[in-house]
Design a protein around this motif. Structure first.
Motif, mmCIF file in Angstrom:
data_model
loop_
_atom_site.group_PDB
_atom_site.id
_atom_site.type_symbol
_atom_site.label_atom_id
_atom_site.label_comp_id
_atom_site.label_asym_id
_atom_site.label_seq_id
_atom_site.Cartn_x
_atom_site.Cartn_y
_atom_site.Cartn_z
ATOM 1 N N ILE A 1 0.860 -1.161 0.000
ATOM 2 C CA ILE A 1 0.000 0.000 0.000
ATOM 3 C C ILE A 1 0.905 1.222 0.000
ATOM 4 N N ASP A 2 0.666 2.129 -0.925
ATOM 5 C CA ASP A 2 1.386 3.395 -0.974
ATOM 6 C C ASP A 2 0.473 4.482 -0.440
ATOM 7 N N LEU A 3 0.935 5.210 0.568
ATOM 8 C CA LEU A 3 0.181 6.303 1.167
ATOM 9 C C LEU A 3 0.920 7.599 0.879
ATOM 10 N N ARG A 4 0.187 8.635 0.442
ATOM 11 C CA ARG A 4 0.811 9.916 0.109
ATOM 12 C C ARG A 4 -0.017 11.066 0.668
ATOM 13 N N GLN A 5 0.721 12.045 1.200
ATOM 14 C CA GLN A 5 0.090 13.254 1.722
ATOM 15 C C GLN A 5 1.106 14.378 1.675
ATOM 16 N N ASP A 6 0.752 15.468 1.020
ATOM 17 C CA ASP A 6 1.584 16.673 0.999
ATOM 18 C C ASP A 6 3.067 16.374 0.791
ATOM 19 N N GLY A 7 3.383 15.575 -0.194
ATOM 20 C CA GLY A 7 4.769 15.258 -0.504
ATOM 21 C C GLY A 7 5.388 14.179 0.363
ATOM 22 N N GLU A 8 4.675 13.716 1.363
ATOM 23 C CA GLU A 8 5.179 12.631 2.199
ATOM 24 C C GLU A 8 4.710 11.299 1.621
ATOM 25 N N HIS A 9 5.465 10.253 1.916
ATOM 26 C CA HIS A 9 5.160 8.946 1.354
ATOM 27 C C HIS A 9 5.460 7.872 2.402
ATOM 28 N N ILE A 10 4.530 6.963 2.580
ATOM 29 C CA ILE A 10 4.722 5.801 3.441
ATOM 30 C C ILE A 10 4.321 4.572 2.640
ATOM 31 N N GLU A 11 5.169 3.566 2.679
ATOM 32 C CA GLU A 11 4.907 2.319 1.967
ATOM 33 C C GLU A 11 4.706 1.212 3.002
ATOM 34 N N VAL A 12 3.607 0.478 2.865
ATOM 35 C CA VAL A 12 3.259 -0.582 3.811
ATOM 36 C C VAL A 12 3.084 -1.885 3.040
ATOM 37 N N PHE A 13 3.669 -2.944 3.560
ATOM 38 C CA PHE A 13 3.510 -4.268 2.962
ATOM 39 C C PHE A 13 2.722 -5.156 3.908
ATOM 40 N N LEU A 14 1.779 -5.884 3.338
ATOM 41 C CA LEU A 14 0.979 -6.861 4.074
ATOM 42 C C LEU A 14 1.270 -8.238 3.500
ATOM 43 N N LEU A 15 1.330 -9.222 4.371
ATOM 44 C CA LEU A 15 1.508 -10.603 3.938
ATOM 45 C C LEU A 15 0.435 -11.427 4.623
ATOM 46 N N GLU A 16 -0.477 -11.957 3.830
ATOM 47 C CA GLU A 16 -1.613 -12.721 4.354
ATOM 48 C C GLU A 16 -2.378 -11.920 5.406
ATOM 49 N N GLY A 17 -2.524 -10.619 5.165
ATOM 50 C CA GLY A 17 -3.286 -9.743 6.042
ATOM 51 C C GLY A 17 -2.499 -9.136 7.187
ATOM 52 N N ALA A 18 -1.294 -9.584 7.407
ATOM 53 C CA ALA A 18 -0.484 -9.073 8.513
ATOM 54 C C ALA A 18 0.466 -7.980 8.022
ATOM 55 N N LEU A 19 0.575 -6.903 8.799
ATOM 56 C CA LEU A 19 1.568 -5.869 8.514
ATOM 57 C C LEU A 19 2.947 -6.481 8.721
ATOM 58 N N THR B 1 -5.704 13.546 5.914
ATOM 59 C CA THR B 1 -6.015 13.511 4.482
ATOM 60 C C THR B 1 -4.909 12.743 3.786
ATOM 61 N N GLY B 2 -5.119 12.452 2.543
ATOM 62 C CA GLY B 2 -4.095 11.772 1.759
ATOM 63 C C GLY B 2 -4.731 10.847 0.742
ATOM 64 N N MET B 3 -3.866 10.201 0.004
ATOM 65 C CA MET B 3 -4.317 9.263 -1.020
ATOM 66 C C MET B 3 -3.564 7.964 -0.820
ATOM 67 N N PHE B 4 -4.193 6.886 -1.223
ATOM 68 C CA PHE B 4 -3.519 5.607 -1.142
ATOM 69 C C PHE B 4 -3.774 4.815 -2.415
ATOM 70 N N SER B 5 -2.845 3.930 -2.695
ATOM 71 C CA SER B 5 -3.027 3.002 -3.801
ATOM 72 C C SER B 5 -2.552 1.632 -3.330
ATOM 73 N N VAL B 6 -3.201 0.622 -3.861
ATOM 74 C CA VAL B 6 -2.892 -0.752 -3.492
ATOM 75 C C VAL B 6 -2.393 -1.463 -4.731
ATOM 76 N N ARG B 7 -1.320 -2.205 -4.570
ATOM 77 C CA ARG B 7 -0.821 -3.000 -5.696
ATOM 78 C C ARG B 7 -0.403 -4.363 -5.176
ATOM 79 N N ASN B 8 -0.604 -5.351 -5.995
ATOM 80 C CA ASN B 8 -0.185 -6.701 -5.651
ATOM 81 C C ASN B 8 1.282 -6.873 -6.009
ATOM 82 N N VAL B 9 2.018 -7.501 -5.124
ATOM 83 C CA VAL B 9 3.416 -7.828 -5.400
ATOM 84 C C VAL B 9 3.620 -9.303 -5.076
#
Length: 85
Positions: free
Chosen positions: A1-19, A43-51
């Protein structure tokens, strides 16, 4: 999951539902701390991608989702009381 807000970025990976991994543009924020930072965003935007499982970088989260979210809620509550948010 990519999270973005005001130029900031956080990337989160889940494996079988677990962070399992979280990183932010700020190198001091990783693992649980990066998830807690994302919870603070109003506020912010997120996108989900499968890896592929094999492309997930080394895990930096070992706590259960529930523990991370409960700690995040506690931090939010403390921040509201201290007017940090």
């Amino acid at each position: 999951i990519d999270l973005r807000q005001d130029g900031e970025h956080i990337e989160v990976f889940l494996l079988e539902g677990a962070l399992v991994r979280a990183t932010a543009g700020n190198p001091e924020l990783s693992g649980e701390a990066a998830v807690h930072e994302a919870l603070r965003w109003r506020t912010g935007m997120f996108s989900v991608r499968n890896v592929e499982r094999s492309s997930i970088p080394a895990h930096n989260i070992s706590e259960a989702n529930e523990s991370i979210l409960m700690e995040g809620c506690l931090l939010l509550d403390e921040g509201l009381r201290n007017r940090d948010l």
